[in-house]
Design an enzyme around this catalytic site. Structure first.
Site, PDB file in Angstrom:
ATOM      1  N   LYS A   1       0.791  -1.007  -0.091  1.00 48.40           N
ATOM      2  CA  LYS A   1       0.159  -0.046  -0.035  1.00 48.40           C
ATOM      3  C   LYS A   1       0.821   1.211  -0.120  1.00 48.40           C
ATOM      4  CE  LYS A   1      -4.506   0.915   0.607  1.00 48.40           C
ATOM      5  NZ  LYS A   1      -5.426  -0.310  -0.106  1.00 48.40           N
TER       6      LYS A   1
HETATM    7  N1  GLU Z   1      -7.221   0.175  -3.569  1.00 50.12           N
HETATM    8  C1  GLU Z   1      -7.957  -1.181  -3.545  1.00 50.12           C
HETATM    9  C2  GLU Z   1      -7.985  -2.090  -2.432  1.00 50.12           C
HETATM   10  O1  GLU Z   1      -7.790  -1.561  -1.326  1.00 50.12           O
HETATM   11  C3  GLU Z   1      -7.340  -1.961  -4.884  1.00 50.12           C
HETATM   12  C4  GLU Z   1      -5.830  -2.351  -4.868  1.00 50.12           C
HETATM   13  C5  GLU Z   1      -5.406  -2.934  -6.241  1.00 50.12           C
HETATM   14  O2  GLU Z   1      -6.310  -3.056  -7.221  1.00 50.12           O
HETATM   15  O3  GLU Z   1      -4.322  -3.163  -6.094  1.00 50.12           O
HETATM   16  O4  GLU Z   1      -8.249  -3.396  -2.478  1.00 50.12           O
END
Ligand code: GLU
Length: 416
Positions: A106
């Protein structure tokens, strides 16, 4: 403790409960409860008024055991390293539950994008990517959109990375515009997955989506698409709130009209087709399904006992604190946890990454059919595990995730 403190600690509380039930090997336990890598960068940006601001950015690669780290980048004034680490851990478990070959990561930048111009946002994005450029890549770590970032931001991520490596690299990031290697169905994927999870949860409890009453907190990408697809499936969306206010209609809000209103006014507040609604009122509505689709820590010990919904679908990451989760569990509320409920987004991110690497693109019906299959399987893997271990869906989802990541950790062995 976790109520107003560490989000990472809240994640650990959830993890530990499942790890105990699994009799997890203590060594594997230690490995899985530590982030592999945490990166902190300072990003100087010349603002439109000529002054220089320095923004703090983070990228946490929690695990690369199952594949490249995967997870979004969020822009928010409240971003902290603790939060980004918890979100990266949740991505690890989410990808494992979704059964896709990714680890978890993240990113976050401490900024208020609502007060920044497009030029400032582009400059900040490019500088942040330049600072982490050695750490990311199609085989290493693949970012995506999250809170306050969108396909345009992903286009800048892709371009900045490509300029640095000297060739166009589409698979370095997902959630891109279609014109530069995005996937059809990615924008709607999280909301579509939420709709599928809601449908399966209702079915499991002997109910039907048609006619079900639903309340949704949040009308960003996830909340708005969920509302639209659930309404199309025959559900009544009676209440929606966002950070500015909310709207209520006992017979169901007209979602296409509300989408138009939100597009024009940047909020659902003041919608003429409904009455005003606060967050507090939304959580206490007597509905079949409550869908928190905004940020962490929204359902806490303070308001958990006011919740009247039969089902809670966690479209946001971490919206229910562990203490609140216990209260909901005791009160018989069926909670579908974030790492299952919102996994549709990263599942289609996986499809996007596959298509980019293949250089061959699927049509929307293909993407949606594959998403349907993946979400259905993930939901039922977790449901079967919850019945087998006699635990709630959250603990069951962790059991599925920890078993998968733990097995691979053991098979790969220790590199000393
Ligand atoms: N931000 C989204 C999540 O928390 C998608 C993450 C992604 O597609 O890599 O799942």
């Amino acid at each position: 403790m976790a109520e107003h403190g560490s989000i990472f600690r809240a994640m650990l509380q959830e993890f530990d409960e499942a790890a105990r039930l699994l009799n997890l090997d203590p060594g594997i336990w230690k490995i899985l409860t530590h982030p592999k890598r945490q990166i902190i960068v300072s990003c100087p940006v010349q603002m439109d008024n000529g002054e220089i601001e320095v923004f703090t950015g983070y990228r946490v690669q929690y695990s690369i055991t199952l594949g490249p780290a995967k997870g979004g980048i969020r822009y928010h004034p409240d971003v902290t390293l603790d939060e980004v680490t918890a979100l990266a851990a949740w991505m690890t478990w989410k990808c494992a539950v979704a059964h896709i070959p990714f680890g978890g990561g993240k990113g976050g930048v401490v900024c208020d994008p609502t007060r920044m111009s497009r030029r400032e946002l582009e400059a900040l994005t490019r500088r942040y990517v330049a600072e982490i450029v050695d750490a990311i890549g199609p085989e290493k770590d693949v970012p995506a959109p999250d809170v306050n970032t969108n396909d345009q931001v992903m286009a800048w991520v892709m371009d900045t990375y490509s300029m640095h490596v000297g060739h166009t690299s589409t698979a370095v990031v997902t959630g891109k515009p279609l014109e530069l290697g995005g996937s059809v169905g990615r924008r709607e994927a999280t909301g579509r997955g939420v709709m599928i999870a809601t449908r399966e949860a209702a079915r499991h409890l002997g109910r039907d989506l048609a006619g079900a009453s639903i309340a949704i907190q949040g009308f960003g990408n996830v909340g708005s698409v969920s509302a639209d697809l659930l309404a199309k499936a025959g559900a009544k969306i009676v209440g929606i709130t966002d950070h500015r206010g909310g709207a209520y209609h006992a017979r169901g809000l007209d979602i296409p009209k509300l989408l138009e209103h939100a597009q024009a006014h940047k909020t659902v507040d003041g919608f003429p087709g409904g009455e005003p609604l606060t967050n507090e009122q939304l959580f206490a509505l007597d509905v079949d399904v409550l869908i928190p689709a905004a940020l962490e820590n929204q359902i806490t010990i303070e308001n958990a006992s006011t919740i009247n919904a039969r089902i809670v679908i966690e479209a946001a990451n971490g919206p229910v604190t562990p203490e609140a989760n216990n209260i909901l569990h005791q009160r018989g509320v069926f909670v579908v946890p974030d790492i299952l409920a919102n996994s549709g987004g990263v599942t289609v991110s996986y499809f996007e990454w596959v298509q980019d690497r293949y250089g061959y693109f699927w049509d929307e019906s293909d993407v949606n059919a594959r998403l349907e299959k993946k979400m259905y399987e993930a939901f039922h893997d977790v449901l079967q595990t919850s019945l087998k271990y006699k635990v709630d869906m959250r603990t069951a989802a962790y059991i599925v995730a920890i078993s998968r990541v733990g097995t691979v950790t053991q098979l790969r062995g220790m590199y000393a």
